[in-house]
Enzyme design. Structure first.
Site, short mmCIF file in Angstrom:
data_model
loop_
_atom_site.label_atom_id
_atom_site.label_comp_id
_atom_site.label_asym_id
_atom_site.label_seq_id
_atom_site.Cartn_x
_atom_site.Cartn_y
_atom_site.Cartn_z
N ASN A 173 0.89 -1.24 -0.12
CA ASN A 173 0.26 -0.07 -0.13
C ASN A 173 0.91 1.25 0.09
O ASN A 173 2.08 1.16 -0.32
CB ASN A 173 -1.18 0.17 1.39
CG ASN A 173 -0.17 0.22 2.62
OD1 ASN A 173 0.97 -0.20 2.85
ND2 ASN A 173 -0.53 1.01 3.44
N CYS A 202 2.10 3.04 2.19
CA CYS A 202 3.11 3.10 3.42
C CYS A 202 3.85 1.92 3.55
O CYS A 202 4.71 1.58 4.59
CB CYS A 202 2.56 3.68 4.65
SG CYS A 202 2.01 5.37 4.38
N GLU A 237 3.07 -1.19 4.66
CA GLU A 237 2.86 -2.19 5.87
C GLU A 237 1.63 -2.99 5.64
O GLU A 237 1.55 -3.81 6.64
CB GLU A 237 2.81 -1.17 6.97
CG GLU A 237 1.13 -0.70 7.33
CD GLU A 237 0.72 0.41 6.44
OE1 GLU A 237 -0.39 0.77 6.64
OE2 GLU A 237 1.36 0.92 5.75
#
Length: 767
Positions: A392, A394, A396
């Site tokens: 995604n 970021c 994570e």
């Protein structure tokens, strides 16, 4: 002058000293809250008349039905210790509540903001209503509250109070979409989306970018996009990235909540170099508004370790369709077969591609680097044949978006709220104890909050399908604050053990609570449960050959049996995202990271606000303040006797990056999604590519899923931080007189002449 003008002038005078003057910071924050109180809703009746038209009809009806009770809850909160702490966190958290999170005035003629107590009431009402309407959630909540905490819940209002207390105390912080939009009609509450669009023709590319991506960006969430399949007509991938970049810029134009896209590509793609150059500063046509990530197969790292001068072959995805679907040994076999059949477009040395990657990282801070093998090996089901190769915004979230839009809902636990001490949070006494029972309570609440939010509508039909997996991402913030309050350095052995125990407890509690929604609440397991590893009794830590240390094995075995018998409600549980947005509201450190700095600032298009590390500042002895200020709070630069005294407040740049990566690998068995692992480097570290290359190889050897989320490089020189060194005492006195009015509004038991003791101390598209 009017009272509003007087307060505004006082705030302007105080905030210039809000960096090193803790009292000025707290007073300016309290004054700003008082100023905003004058233009915020006061009663639920007024709130409904102003904001009722924005709310979903059933949420408005719930609030109307319990108007008097909710009014009483909000009044009690205004007089509570929790609210006092919130208002005393400083000027930056106060500003962020009103410029980003609470509902703004609907019209200039009736310029009332949503008050903070009503802001929490809106979120609590949304969670309570969805929990009440979903019988499995309601029955499980009632059961665990009685069994674990000896609290009886019999009425709908008690459910509302449960959520209100957890959220308003900031023990659990909801994700930004939830805080901004819970209960608002037609709004999306999911934080993350991941898509793998078809990009093999001009028509399919246009359809994907404008048909799939645009509605997700319009919902104000971060999006991860797999562009590995881009291949047609000799077009340059940079053109595709420019289309995506233009969409992001369009949606961010005059938007309070910026969004973005992270595009991911595998390193065998024939246009990998064009991809890596798309954000370079020397590129006049660069894509400034998007982020990038590369998915690296284990074969690349192994071949590099064997011979950096060896050849790496690049393929057109149309000629090598199976490479995206495979990982591990199967990928290696397919890659070597394609090489032997000369299906490749070109070859480059491993060293040159590695250098191109590192050059881009040093110049732009990205691309993110994710390990294809680790992402798939530790996933909740076997992905061979449909391998994961992206993440995604970021990096994570670990999901497989091939058939639909992967979706994840987030929340995070404020870890310092789980500390118990007679002195905390007044001073750093090194006697604070971590309360694991409070952590368990927080994680339980996060499970119910997220599952309530999962019931919200999705922006596309494809995302609705993705929600059937009920993926959760429970994260944290304030880990560094916990360590320093307990007298530990970030990389001490004691903090290592506590770190591991915290995330083991979080994973266990989340899985247990989710399984009880099925066993106690009679909820149906998530879509795909039968193919999951959990269905066969395999926990995430077992795929790492790790052994739990804190939770007794008999409890794991009992949970294992329960899951095999009844299932589990959610497919995923723990994801350690950045919390740059939400952690500003509490004043604690971002996510699981060490302190970024003991003095920094936040810059918006309106102003720059100093952001001190309050956990550090409150523990600076008066006789040391001049020295600390002289060195800008940089403990590593202070004289030995002073730096020894404040050794627990070293920043991320002072700690060994290799040790930080090893720490990430210790908590990794209990993080079933991934960690947004930032590398904090100095200019000395990046003088040559070798150091960063060694870090990437270390991340591969440690088996990290996200080897690198972002790379931050600390400059050797710093600009002087300009602020008032000595605040006029008359200004403070005037401010205290104004604040006396606020004290009169509170019951005697809540009056205080001292500043609130709870004063600890980007992109907000995920949090």
């Amino acid at each position: 002058m009017s009272q509003e003008t007087i307060i505004s002038n006082l705030i302007d005078m105080l905030k210039v000293s809000a960096g090193w003057d803790r009292e000025a910071n707290e007073i300016s924050g309290r004054l700003f809250h008082k100023l905003m109180d004058m233009s915020s809703t006061e009663t639920i009746s007024q709130y409904m008349s102003l904001f009722g038209p924005l709310l979903e009809p059933h949420i408005l009806e719930f609030i109307q039905n319990y108007e008097q009770e909710i009014d009483e809850v909000c009044l009690e909160y205004r007089a509570s210790y929790d609210f006092m702490c919130l208002r005393n966190c400083g000027i930056l958290p106060a500003k962020r509540f009103y410029d980003t999170y609470v509902l703004p005035p609907r019209t200039e003629m009736n310029g009332k903001y949503e008050s903070i107590p009503h802001f929490f009431a809106r979120i609590a009402a949304y969670c309570a209503w969805n929990c009440i309407m979903c019988e499995p959630l309601k029955d499980t909540l009632v059961y665990v509250q009685k069994r674990d905490w000896n609290v009886e819940i019999k009425t709908d209002m008690q459910i509302f109070k449960y959520f209100y207390k957890v959220i308003s105390s900031q023990l659990v912080c909801c994700a930004t979409p939830v805080m901004r939009s819970a209960g608002v009609a037609g709004e999306n509450l999911s934080s993350c989306f991941i898509i793998a669009p078809t990009l093999d023709t001009e028509k399919s590319t246009i359809s994907s970018i404008f048909g799939e991506l645009a509605p997700l960006l319009a919902s104000r969430s971060g999006v991860g996009v797999d562009v590995t399949k881009f291949s047609f007509g000799g077009k340059n991938i940079h053109s595709c990235l420019k289309l995506i970049n233009a969409q992001v810029e369009f949606f961010n134009d005059k938007s309070v909540r910026p969004v973005s896209v992270a595009t991911y590509i595998e390193v065998w793609h024939c246009q990998i170099h064009e991809f890596l150059s798309a954000k370079l500063p020397e590129n006049p046509d660069r894509c400034n508004s998007i982020f990038q990530g590369v998915c690296v197969p284990s074969l690349f790292f192994k071949m590099y370790e064997s011979d950096p001068n060896g050849l790496w072959y690049l393929f057109d995805p149309q000629d090598a369709p199976n490479l995206t679907r495979l990982y591990g040994l199967e990928f290696e076999e397919e890659y070597l077969r394609l090489v032997s059949e000369k299906k490749y477009k070109q070859s480059v040395t491993l060293k040159s591609l590695m250098f191109s990657l590192i050059n881009t990282i040093i110049k732009t801070g990205s691309p993110y680097v994710i390990s294809k093998e680790a992402m798939n090996k530790h996933h909740w089901y076997e992905t061979q044949g449909e391998a994961i190769n992206c993440s995604n915004l970021c990096a994570e979230i670990v999901q497989q978006p091939k058939q639909f839009t992967s979706t994840c809902n987030l929340a995070n636990v404020c870890l310092p709220k789980c500390l118990n001490s007679s002195n905390f949070p007044y001073t750093c006494s090194n006697t604070a104890q971590f309360d694991f029972s409070k952590l368990e309570y927080a994680v339980q609440a996060a499970v119910f909050i997220i599952n309530a939010c999962i019931l919200s509508p999705s922006p596309t039909s494809s995302a609705t399908v993705g929600q059937r997996e009920r993926s959760m991402g429970i994260g944290c913030h304030g880990l560094a604050d916990v360590f320093s309050e307990m007298g530990y350095g970030y990389l001490d052995l004691e903090s290592e053990c506590l770190d591991r125990d915290i995330f083991e407890t979080m994973y266990y509690t989340a899985v247990k609570t989710s399984s009880e929604i099925c066993s106690v609440g009679k909820g149906q397991p998530f879509a795909g449960f039968r193919k999951s590893k959990l269905a066969h009794g395999v926990f995430h830590w077992a795929t790492w050959d790790a052994m739990p240390q804190r939770v007794p094995m008999k409890q794991w075995i009992h949970l294992q049996d329960n899951i095999k018998k009844f299932g589990v409600f959610n497919s995923q549980f723990i994801a350690l995202m950045p919390t740059a947005g939400t952690s500003q509201l509490t004043g604690y450190t971002d996510s699981f990271y060490p302190y970024f700095a003991n003095m920094s600032s936040k810059v918006s298009n309106k102003e720059e606000i100093m952001k001190p590390n309050i956990t550090f500042l409150k523990n600076v002895k008066p006789q040391d303040l001049c020295t600390v200020r002289f060195y800008g709070g940089d403990v590593s630069m202070m004289p030995e006797d002073v730096s020894t005294r404040y050794k627990h407040f070293l920043t991320a740049f002072d700690y060994c990056p290799e040790a930080q990566m090893r720490r990430a690998s210790i908590r990794a068995p209990y993080v079933d999604q991934s960690q947004s692992l930032t590398l904090f480097l100095t200019e000395e570290n990046v003088q040559s590519a070798k150091y960063l290359k060694d870090l990437l190889l270390l991340g591969f050897r440690l088996g990290l899923k996200t080897i690198m989320y972002y790379c931050r490089v600390k400059k050797t020189t710093k600009l002087l931080q300009l602020e008032c060194l000595k605040l006029d005492e008359h200004t403070k006195k005037d401010a205290q007189i104004v604040l006396a009015d606020l004290a009169r509004e509170l019951p005697d038991s809540h009056k205080t002449e001292d500043a609130c003791p709870l004063d600890q101390s980007e992109c907000i598209a995920c949090q």
